[in-house]
Design an enzyme around this catalytic site. Sequence first.
Site, short mmCIF file in Angstrom:
data_model
loop_
_atom_site.label_atom_id
_atom_site.label_comp_id
_atom_site.label_asym_id
_atom_site.label_seq_id
_atom_site.Cartn_x
_atom_site.Cartn_y
_atom_site.Cartn_z
N ASP A 451 0.89 -1.25 -0.04
CA ASP A 451 0.03 0.24 0.19
C ASP A 451 0.82 1.34 0.13
O ASP A 451 2.04 1.15 0.32
CB ASP A 451 -1.03 -0.10 1.04
CG ASP A 451 -2.26 0.78 0.83
OD1 ASP A 451 -2.39 1.46 -0.10
OD2 ASP A 451 -3.11 0.54 1.95
N GLU A 454 3.46 6.87 -2.44
CA GLU A 454 3.12 7.98 -3.26
C GLU A 454 3.69 9.06 -2.53
O GLU A 454 3.94 10.37 -3.03
CB GLU A 454 1.78 8.37 -3.36
CG GLU A 454 0.77 7.22 -4.05
CD GLU A 454 0.12 6.41 -3.12
OE1 GLU A 454 -0.66 5.48 -3.40
OE2 GLU A 454 0.58 6.50 -1.76
#
Length: 782
Positions: A451, A454
């Site tokens: 996950d 970013e």
Amino acid sequence: MNGPAGDGGAYVLRHVTDVTLVGDVVRFGVAALPAVELPGTPGWLTGEALTDQGVEVTMPNLPAHLELPGVTPERFEVAVSLAAPDVARIVIARPRARVHHEDASWLGIVTRPGGVEPELTDDDTWVTVAGADIRVRVRRSPFAVRVLDGAGRTVLRTAERLRQVAGFPMAPPVLAEPGTTTLQLELDTDEDVLGFGEQFGRLVKNGQQLRLRVDDALGTGTGMAYKPVPVWHSTAGYTGLFNTGAEVNADVGHVRPSVLSLRVADEAIDLYVLAGPDPKDRLAAYTGLTGRAPVPPLWAFGYWMGRCRYHSRQEMEAVARGMREHRVPCDVLHLDPDWLVVDRLNTDFVWNTDRFGERRELVTALEDLGCRLSVWEVPYLDPVSPRYREAEEHGYLVTRADGGVAHVAGTPTPDGRHRALVDFTNADARVWWQRMHDEFLDDGVAVFKTDFGEGLPDDVAPADGTPANHAHNLYPLRYNAAVSERIGSRTGRNPLVWGRSGWAGSHRYPGQWAGDAESTVAGMQATVRGGLSYALSAPGFWSHDIGGFYGPELTPELYVRWTQLGALSPLMRAHGLRPREPWEFGERALSIARDWVRLRYSLLPYLWNSATESAARGLPMLRPLALEFPDDPVCPGLDDEFLLGADLLVVPVFDDGPGPVRRRFYVPDGRWVDLLTGDAWTGPGFHTVDVALERMPVLVRAGAVIPRVDVDADVRRTDDLVGRAWTLHVAGAGDVRTELTGFDGTVTTVTVVAGEAHASGTQPVRAEVHRLDAPAMPGHWR
């Protein structure tokens, strides 16, 4: 009229000064002149005579006083080479730029640069660099570029001839400004542009302005993207790839309707152009450059179930038992961050025995119930974790340019503390991170959900010297690569992750999912659009959260419609902030959802064969119709239906009511037969049907063979289907011949004649043949 030496240091490439062939690279010296953007009117000018620039000096309202820059040139170099007979590489930068002195694989996007010796011709106006199926033509003066395919058709051209009424050039071919370089291409009158990664708007990007920067998009409706990819397809007959980690801004006819303007936040343009009429061939060439995804394990194509969050071992075991009690097949249960002691935006691999007991015992308990375990992770560390000090002391954390530890950006932390990031460009840090997965894998953990990723800030100094402007977008590529490669090496099987963030090259590390969609019809629609767009830029194995991740309470009917979509997606997972188990939505929803999950399991042979083809050819499993029907002018705009593999046309129903729903959809050329009803459709053309909640149109291309397997109420997971006979569902009445890959990898050639299947292969398997639009006809392998 000569004025300042450029507006902020802007330069326009204008005249080729010299041409040399160095090895298999043609290098052009180009004089770039200072340029100014006109105030209050669109256009760019250099200090050359206005007539030399094509300005119409007789216009009555031409400005009387134009402050033009000087004419002292700056040298740029344009390097043109051939990576393959149909693939050209065009690099544009000043001679000192790093890209001119590095191998094409230096950023980790291109993995197999290749190289073909070009044919060079020069007619004093155009210099042509040619391969068997592509030609790059560079005009000497004024500078311009054309790319032609093997048939001599121009598929790409720079936009220098596009001007406003006074003749001022609006889109110079190459514009270099401080910190950015812009390539401007002319859009043909009927040219559509698609791609640019997982974008959640319309599939055709004309009229849109896109920022290609990896973001925690905070949903599918914010205009941001988890997995932007600087790869696009043009219906003119080419695919473009920017070999860069830098942010790209793509203006696809938004400001100027006939211009595709591509601004890269870098000193260079590094462009690959793949030419040819068939986008599938271009995708194959693209993945030939950047690598292809391996086929995930067979169990990956089963049903996955997750929730944010399961809080205890007892809760997970109850869900697994529920799947068995309700006779819903399920292969994977996913465990979000509660498995950690320090569990808020942190992964230090310290297992929470208070909540879940011993890890191996949990894996064994779930295995006894028929489920494998998926575990969440992020590449971030919380300062309160005992691993943080170890990582900091050994230099395993990303640092800022000033030497301090970099902090995660873009995602708020729940407690206000910073989070650090593991530096995957540091070989020792990479191995340290990988080894922390080993005990989990040894205990039987099947997959890691990689996950986030970013959050790399811009002002960083990666250990390997990757320029800061490339590092942010490359971070998720390196993160997922590290985890995927460790899974493969530790287990000896094809690896699988479940990644959210990505960039060019991320398709090598399946799978990816669409991030945090809203639990609405709009969220479901955006999810499909994102998957189709991603398929054209990162072909491989993609999925989404059935039911959406957040938002309004999910209606049972929308849950059913989303489950139908998930059942016909490359990978299938239900997940959200709230429960996603089918019995949570009432008896009717449970019954319908169970039927569609079982349908998916019955299609496991087809899914497996489609996945095998995708991995071998570098194609996506989920395919926009434009990929299979490139000559159909309707197909590029279709982003509410798709093909799963080559032969199943899937028509999701975007609705959250009890139905029936009137659904209009397009059927491409040929005859198509509904997999479930036997209804026949003929294309090309639109059709409208009333679709009950229990139904979703799934059409089979005439002449296709859809291998299926019987799924009874006792099937718990994909393992139970290994060794069962396959039934061949044939669309149409004609004889067909096909090759099928078994779950063990063996290939069998099958010919169906008059209702009987004749097979030649290593394994004689009993089966039946069913005509989809005729009564079932018994047959057998022989």
